[in-house]
Scaffold this motif. Structure first.
Motif, PDB file in Angstrom:
ATOM      1  N   TRP A  73       8.662   6.230   0.308  1.00  0.00           N
ATOM      2  CA  TRP A  73       8.186   4.908   0.680  1.00  0.00           C
ATOM      3  C   TRP A  73       9.103   4.155   1.643  1.00  0.00           C
ATOM      4  N   SER A  77       7.567   2.510   5.067  1.00  0.00           N
ATOM      5  CA  SER A  77       7.590   1.062   5.288  1.00  0.00           C
ATOM      6  C   SER A  77       8.142   0.678   6.655  1.00  0.00           C
ATOM      7  N   GLU A  84       6.526  -2.751   1.945  1.00  0.00           N
ATOM      8  CA  GLU A  84       7.039  -1.956   0.836  1.00  0.00           C
ATOM      9  C   GLU A  84       5.935  -1.608  -0.154  1.00  0.00           C
ATOM     10  N   ALA A  87       3.466   0.988   1.276  1.00  0.00           N
ATOM     11  CA  ALA A  87       4.146   2.291   1.351  1.00  0.00           C
ATOM     12  C   ALA A  87       4.225   2.928  -0.032  1.00  0.00           C
TER      13      ALA A  87
END
Length: 147
Positions: A73, A77, A84, A87
Motif C-alpha cells: 500500500w 499511495s 492511504e 491503497a
C-alpha cells in the motif's frame, strides 16, 4: 617588627586574555579564512550558475511504474488520486479475490471509478498476457534429441 615586603603571588592558572600581538594574528587568520570561504563559495557555484533558487527551479518529473499485483500500500499511495485508505483497499481486494488480470479489474475496488483508473494507468506496469502465460506454463518440455 618589619613589614613584609613581599609581592603578591601570581595566579597559578593561565591568563585568559591574549596579548595584542596574538589578537592581531588570530584576527588575521579568521579574516583570511572568511575571505577564502567566500571565494570558494563563489567559485563553486555562484559564478557557474550551479546554485538553484528553489522558488524559480523547474519541477523535476519523476517517472515510476507500479505492479498492482505485487506492490504494497505505501507504493500504491504514491500514485495521484490514491490515498492511504484506497491503497489499502486495493491490497485487501487483491488478497481476498486474487491478483488483477487486467487494469480494468481495479474498478472492482470501492473508490476506483473511470476517472481514477485513467489517472492511475500511466503509473501502472503493463499486465502480462494471461493466455500467453498460461500457455507457456502448461507446455511440457520436449526431450532432447540425440543423433
Amino acid at each position: 617588627m618589619l613589614a613584609p615586603s613581599h609581592k603578591p603571588d601570581r595566579p597559578a592558572w593561565p591568563r585568559l586574555v591574549l596579548r595584542r600581538a596574538d589578537q592581531a594574528v588570530a584576527a588575521s587568520v579568521i579574516a583570511l579564512s572568511l575571505i577564502g570561504m567566500a571565494a570558494w563559495w563563489t567559485w563553486q557555484g555562484q559564478l557557474r550558475g550551479r546554485l538553484i533558487d528553489i522558488e524559480r527551479a523547474e519541477p523535476i518529473a519523476v517517472d515510476f511504474k507500479i505492479d498492482v499485483n505485487h506492490a504494497d500500500w505505501p507504493e500504491l499511495s504514491l500514485m495521484p488520486n490514491i490515498g492511504e485508505q484506497l491503497a489499502k483497499r486495493i491490497v485487501t481486494d487483491r488478497e481476498e479475490r486474487g491478483p488483477f488480470q487486467d487494469h480494468s479489474e481495479l474498478r472492482r475496488v470501492r473508490g476506483i471509478g473511470p476517472k481514477t483508473l485513467e489517472s492511475m494507468k500511466p503509473f501502472l506496469l503493463p499486465m502480462p498476457n494471461v493466455e500467453a502465460t498460461a500457455e507457456t506454463t502448461t507446455r511440457t518440455p520436449q526431450p532432447a534429441k540425440v543423433n
